[in-house]
Structure formats: C-alpha cells, structure tokens
Design a protein around this motif. Structure first.
Motif, short mmCIF file in Angstrom:
data_model
loop_
_atom_site.label_atom_id
_atom_site.label_comp_id
_atom_site.label_asym_id
_atom_site.label_seq_id
_atom_site.Cartn_x
_atom_site.Cartn_y
_atom_site.Cartn_z
N UNK A 73 0.85 -1.21 0.00
CA UNK A 73 0.00 0.00 0.00
C UNK A 73 0.88 1.25 0.00
N UNK A 74 1.98 1.23 0.73
CA UNK A 74 2.89 2.37 0.72
C UNK A 74 3.53 2.56 -0.65
N UNK A 75 3.83 1.46 -1.33
CA UNK A 75 4.36 1.53 -2.69
C UNK A 75 3.32 2.15 -3.62
N UNK A 76 2.06 1.74 -3.47
CA UNK A 76 0.98 2.35 -4.26
C UNK A 76 0.92 3.85 -4.02
N UNK A 77 1.06 4.26 -2.78
CA UNK A 77 1.05 5.68 -2.43
C UNK A 77 2.15 6.43 -3.19
N UNK A 78 3.36 5.88 -3.18
CA UNK A 78 4.48 6.53 -3.87
C UNK A 78 4.25 6.59 -5.38
#
Length: 172
Positions: A73-78
């Motif tokens: 999810x953090x990768x998606x955010x970036x």
C-alpha cells in the motif's frame, strides 16, 4: 478450506466509476480502491493502487505477510504521487484502499480512508476497520453521537488517503 471470492462495482449516482478491485486467489489477495470523488483522476488513482499492490506481491521474493501488505500500500502511495507529479491534470488524485491477504488459515488486512472491511461469521457482521475520517476521529467512542454520522456534513472529510502525502501509515 477452499477460498472463493468475487467482486463487482457500480458507479452509483456519479458520472464515472472511480472504483477498482482485485481478486487474485493465487496470491490470496483481495483489494478494493475507491477513488476520491470530486478530486482529479480518482479512477486513475484507484487503478494505479490496485496494480501497484498486485505488482509488489508478484515481484517480491519474501513470503506474503502483514508487513508486505502494508509495504504494498505504501508503494501504491508513492506511485500515485509520482504519477500525479508527472501529469498536472492528475494533481491531487487519491484513493481509499482496503486489502486482505489470506495466508494458509490466517487473514491479514490493512486500510486507508473510509472503505471498510467486515467479518461475517455465524450470522453476525463485525466491522474490522476504522474509518480514517475527521468525523470518526472526532466521535471516537461517543456511541450517543454515532447515529448522526450518516448525515453529518463532515462525514466525507478523510484524514488519510493513498496518494496525497509522501508519508503514509496504513492501519493494520
């Protein structure tokens, strides 16, 4: 126990559908992303989020885990932030995300925004996630006021969204 799942979405009263979802039983991964209505490119943000989360699970060599789900999810955010920076018309795009990972007999989940995960067991529905919204935080624990949440004018003001800020801590 065999795992079965499906998904469907509907745009409701909106002119475009800003939802994206994933059911990948091989990965044990279920994701729902709801693009922010009223903002730029919500449908782009939700599609990017679902794709990024799946890509992390398909490319990472580590065993699937809660930590990997949060990192996805953090990768998606970036990736959403980067896409918005490259395309001015997409500036400010964002999405809510809920994701469930099934590993053997365990289920791990995470959420950002006001999309929810519920558990249906023995005829009883239990909400597992808490909304990341101004209203939920303001009324936290005040059961006398929760009946007014559905009509409150601030009910859609989110405190966390995928794609708006570089730092993001999904709720586990």
């Amino acid at each position: 126990m065999p795992l079965a799942a499906s998904g469907v979405t509907h745009q409701g009263r909106r002119s475009t559908n800003e939802d994206a979802w994933l059911v990948d039983l091989n990965l044990g991964l279920l994701v729902v992303a709801d693009g922010m209505g009223g903002h730029n490119a919500g449908e782009v943000a939700s599609a990017l989020a679902v794709k990024a989360i799946r890509d992390v699970f398909q490319s990472d060599g580590n065993p699937p885990s809660q930590a990997l789900l949060i990192r996805a999810v953090q990768t998606a955010n970036q990736q959403i932030l980067a896409a918005a920076a490259e395309q001015p018309a997409h500036s400010g795009m964002g999405t809510t995300v809920v994701a469930v990972l099934i590993v053997d007999e365990s289920a791990y989940y995470t959420s950002v925004g006001d999309s929810r995960i519920y558990l249906w067991r023995n005829g009883h529905l239990t909400q597992l996630t808490r909304d990341d919204s101004w209203l939920a935080e303001t009324l936290s624990g005040d059961s006398e006021q929760t009946h007014d949440m559905g009509s409150h004018p601030m009910r859609h003001v989110l405190t966390k969204v995928v794609g708006l800020r570089p730092e993001l801590e999904p709720t586990a």
